[in-house]
Design a protein around this motif. Structure first.
Motif, PDB file in Angstrom:
ATOM      1  N   LEU A 148      70.921  16.992 -20.667  1.00  0.00           N
ATOM      2  CA  LEU A 148      72.343  16.833 -20.376  1.00  0.00           C
ATOM      3  C   LEU A 148      72.834  15.460 -20.830  1.00  0.00           C
ATOM      4  N   GLY A 149      72.048  14.427 -20.578  1.00  0.00           N
ATOM      5  CA  GLY A 149      72.432  13.073 -20.968  1.00  0.00           C
ATOM      6  C   GLY A 149      72.549  12.896 -22.468  1.00  0.00           C
ATOM      7  N   ILE A 150      71.594  13.437 -23.208  1.00  0.00           N
ATOM      8  CA  ILE A 150      71.651  13.334 -24.677  1.00  0.00           C
ATOM      9  C   ILE A 150      72.890  14.049 -25.209  1.00  0.00           C
ATOM     10  N   THR A 151      73.157  15.237 -24.692  1.00  0.00           N
ATOM     11  CA  THR A 151      74.301  16.004 -25.170  1.00  0.00           C
ATOM     12  C   THR A 151      75.615  15.318 -24.817  1.00  0.00           C
ATOM     13  N   LEU A 152      75.724  14.798 -23.605  1.00  0.00           N
ATOM     14  CA  LEU A 152      76.945  14.078 -23.237  1.00  0.00           C
ATOM     15  C   LEU A 152      77.111  12.824 -24.091  1.00  0.00           C
ATOM     16  N   GLY A 153      76.014  12.140 -24.390  1.00  0.00           N
ATOM     17  CA  GLY A 153      76.080  10.959 -25.248  1.00  0.00           C
ATOM     18  C   GLY A 153      76.594  11.283 -26.638  1.00  0.00           C
ATOM     19  N   LYS A 154      76.225  12.439 -27.142  1.00  0.00           N
ATOM     20  CA  LYS A 154      76.731  12.864 -28.450  1.00  0.00           C
ATOM     21  C   LYS A 154      78.229  13.154 -28.376  1.00  0.00           C
ATOM     22  N   GLN A 155      78.638  13.815 -27.304  1.00  0.00           N
ATOM     23  CA  GLN A 155      80.045  14.194 -27.154  1.00  0.00           C
ATOM     24  C   GLN A 155      80.944  13.009 -26.806  1.00  0.00           C
ATOM     25  N   LEU A 156      80.375  12.010 -26.141  1.00  0.00           N
ATOM     26  CA  LEU A 156      81.162  10.873 -25.655  1.00  0.00           C
ATOM     27  C   LEU A 156      80.530   9.550 -26.084  1.00  0.00           C
ATOM     28  N   PRO A 157      80.462   9.281 -27.378  1.00  0.00           N
ATOM     29  CA  PRO A 157      79.805   8.045 -27.816  1.00  0.00           C
ATOM     30  C   PRO A 157      80.479   6.790 -27.267  1.00  0.00           C
ATOM     31  N   GLN A 158      81.756   6.885 -26.896  1.00  0.00           N
ATOM     32  CA  GLN A 158      82.456   5.737 -26.340  1.00  0.00           C
ATOM     33  C   GLN A 158      81.929   5.361 -24.953  1.00  0.00           C
ATOM     34  N   ALA A 159      81.143   6.224 -24.324  1.00  0.00           N
ATOM     35  CA  ALA A 159      80.565   5.923 -23.019  1.00  0.00           C
ATOM     36  C   ALA A 159      79.359   4.993 -23.134  1.00  0.00           C
ATOM     37  N   VAL A 160      78.842   4.834 -24.349  1.00  0.00           N
ATOM     38  CA  VAL A 160      77.677   3.976 -24.563  1.00  0.00           C
ATOM     39  C   VAL A 160      78.158   2.587 -24.964  1.00  0.00           C
ATOM     40  N   ASP A 205      75.008  -2.744 -28.168  1.00  0.00           N
ATOM     41  CA  ASP A 205      73.661  -3.294 -28.042  1.00  0.00           C
ATOM     42  C   ASP A 205      73.751  -4.681 -27.407  1.00  0.00           C
ATOM     43  N   VAL A 206      72.715  -5.085 -26.714  1.00  0.00           N
ATOM     44  CA  VAL A 206      72.676  -6.398 -26.068  1.00  0.00           C
ATOM     45  C   VAL A 206      71.415  -7.144 -26.486  1.00  0.00           C
ATOM     46  N   ARG A 207      71.442  -8.439 -26.299  1.00  0.00           N
ATOM     47  CA  ARG A 207      70.274  -9.277 -26.559  1.00  0.00           C
ATOM     48  C   ARG A 207      69.883  -9.966 -25.268  1.00  0.00           C
ATOM     49  N   ASP A 208      68.585 -10.037 -25.022  1.00  0.00           N
ATOM     50  CA  ASP A 208      68.118 -10.769 -23.856  1.00  0.00           C
ATOM     51  C   ASP A 208      68.017 -12.257 -24.187  1.00  0.00           C
ATOM     52  N   LYS A 209      67.626 -13.051 -23.226  1.00  0.00           N
ATOM     53  CA  LYS A 209      67.550 -14.502 -23.410  1.00  0.00           C
ATOM     54  C   LYS A 209      66.570 -14.878 -24.514  1.00  0.00           C
ATOM     55  N   SER A 210      65.558 -14.037 -24.726  1.00  0.00           N
ATOM     56  CA  SER A 210      64.576 -14.292 -25.780  1.00  0.00           C
ATOM     57  C   SER A 210      65.088 -13.907 -27.158  1.00  0.00           C
ATOM     58  N   GLY A 211      66.278 -13.322 -27.225  1.00  0.00           N
ATOM     59  CA  GLY A 211      66.846 -12.921 -28.499  1.00  0.00           C
ATOM     60  C   GLY A 211      66.451 -11.532 -28.951  1.00  0.00           C
ATOM     61  N   ARG A 212      65.739 -10.808 -28.100  1.00  0.00           N
ATOM     62  CA  ARG A 212      65.315  -9.449 -28.453  1.00  0.00           C
ATOM     63  C   ARG A 212      66.451  -8.458 -28.193  1.00  0.00           C
ATOM     64  N   ALA A 213      66.611  -7.526 -29.129  1.00  0.00           N
ATOM     65  CA  ALA A 213      67.690  -6.545 -29.042  1.00  0.00           C
ATOM     66  C   ALA A 213      67.302  -5.364 -28.162  1.00  0.00           C
ATOM     67  N   HIS A 214      68.301  -4.861 -27.434  1.00  0.00           N
ATOM     68  CA  HIS A 214      68.158  -3.656 -26.610  1.00  0.00           C
ATOM     69  C   HIS A 214      69.353  -2.768 -26.910  1.00  0.00           C
ATOM     70  N   LEU A 215      69.087  -1.524 -27.302  1.00  0.00           N
ATOM     71  CA  LEU A 215      70.169  -0.604 -27.634  1.00  0.00           C
ATOM     72  C   LEU A 215      71.087  -0.396 -26.436  1.00  0.00           C
ATOM     73  N   GLY A 216      72.367  -0.172 -26.725  1.00  0.00           N
ATOM     74  CA  GLY A 216      73.357   0.038 -25.677  1.00  0.00           C
ATOM     75  C   GLY A 216      73.033   1.243 -24.816  1.00  0.00           C
ATOM     76  N   ILE A 217      73.346   1.120 -23.556  1.00  0.00           N
ATOM     77  CA  ILE A 217      73.172   2.227 -22.609  1.00  0.00           C
ATOM     78  C   ILE A 217      74.557   2.626 -22.096  1.00  0.00           C
ATOM     79  N   THR A 218      74.615   3.637 -21.286  1.00  0.00           N
ATOM     80  CA  THR A 218      75.900   4.085 -20.763  1.00  0.00           C
ATOM     81  C   THR A 218      76.592   2.962 -19.995  1.00  0.00           C
ATOM     82  N   ALA A 219      77.876   2.840 -20.228  1.00  0.00           N
ATOM     83  CA  ALA A 219      78.676   1.841 -19.525  1.00  0.00           C
ATOM     84  C   ALA A 219      79.207   2.392 -18.200  1.00  0.00           C
ATOM     85  N   LEU A 220      79.031   3.684 -17.988  1.00  0.00           N
ATOM     86  CA  LEU A 220      79.470   4.341 -16.755  1.00  0.00           C
ATOM     87  C   LEU A 220      78.278   4.630 -15.858  1.00  0.00           C
ATOM     88  N   PRO A 221      78.434   4.492 -14.557  1.00  0.00           N
ATOM     89  CA  PRO A 221      77.381   5.004 -13.675  1.00  0.00           C
ATOM     90  C   PRO A 221      77.325   6.527 -13.822  1.00  0.00           C
TER      91      PRO A 221
END
Length: 140
Positions: free
Chosen positions: A28-40, A43-59
């Motif tokens: 369900l999450g993968i399908t909703l992510g495809k339908q609502l890419p604006q919900a993701v 990408d963010v970077r941690d203090k060490s400079g390592r990248a982490h792909l964006g996650i849902t901005a909504l609970p």
């Protein structure tokens, strides 16, 4: 998506085995992510400079329902007043197929009333989502 006016929930059959609950939530999450890419979110970077792909901005609360409630919920989602919501379902038919082409073929030959829903994901206007799912408990 605006967290003040929009909501996203997953409603899953709480009687399913844990593995099927996890599989249903993932699909369900993968399908909703495809339908609502604006919900993701971006990408963010941690203090060490390592990248982490964006996650849902909504609970995304995961709610529990039985099969009869899931069926009634799915039927309501076909009503015109809920047409603005994004809804995705995952059924016994889909879970039982080994390939997407098998699912497509079997779905075309199966009436909707014969499907047993494992879960439904719903996103959209907070008031409408709440009207449909506000009385459902969290899946624990």
């Amino acid at each position: 998506m605006d967290t003040q006016t929009e909501k996203c929930v997953l409603v899953i059959d709480g009687t399913l085995p844990l593995g099927l609950i996890a599989n249903t939530a993932a699909i369900l999450g993968i399908t909703l992510g495809k339908q609502l890419p604006q919900a993701v979110g971006p990408d963010v970077r941690d203090k060490s400079g390592r990248a982490h792909l964006g996650i849902t901005a909504l609970p995304v609360p995961i709610l529990r329902a039985d099969r009869q409630t899931l069926r009634a919920l799915r039927r309501k989602l076909y009503e015109p007043c809920f047409a603005g919501l994004t809804a995705v379902d995952f059924s016994d038919l889909a879970q039982g197929c080994g390939t997407y082409s098998e699912f497509t073929r079997k779905a075309a030959a199966t009436p909707e009333e014969e499907l047993s829903y494992f879960g439904i994901g719903i996103c959209g206007a907070k008031k409408l989502v709440g009207r449909l799912t506000g009385s459902l408990p969290l899946l624990r």
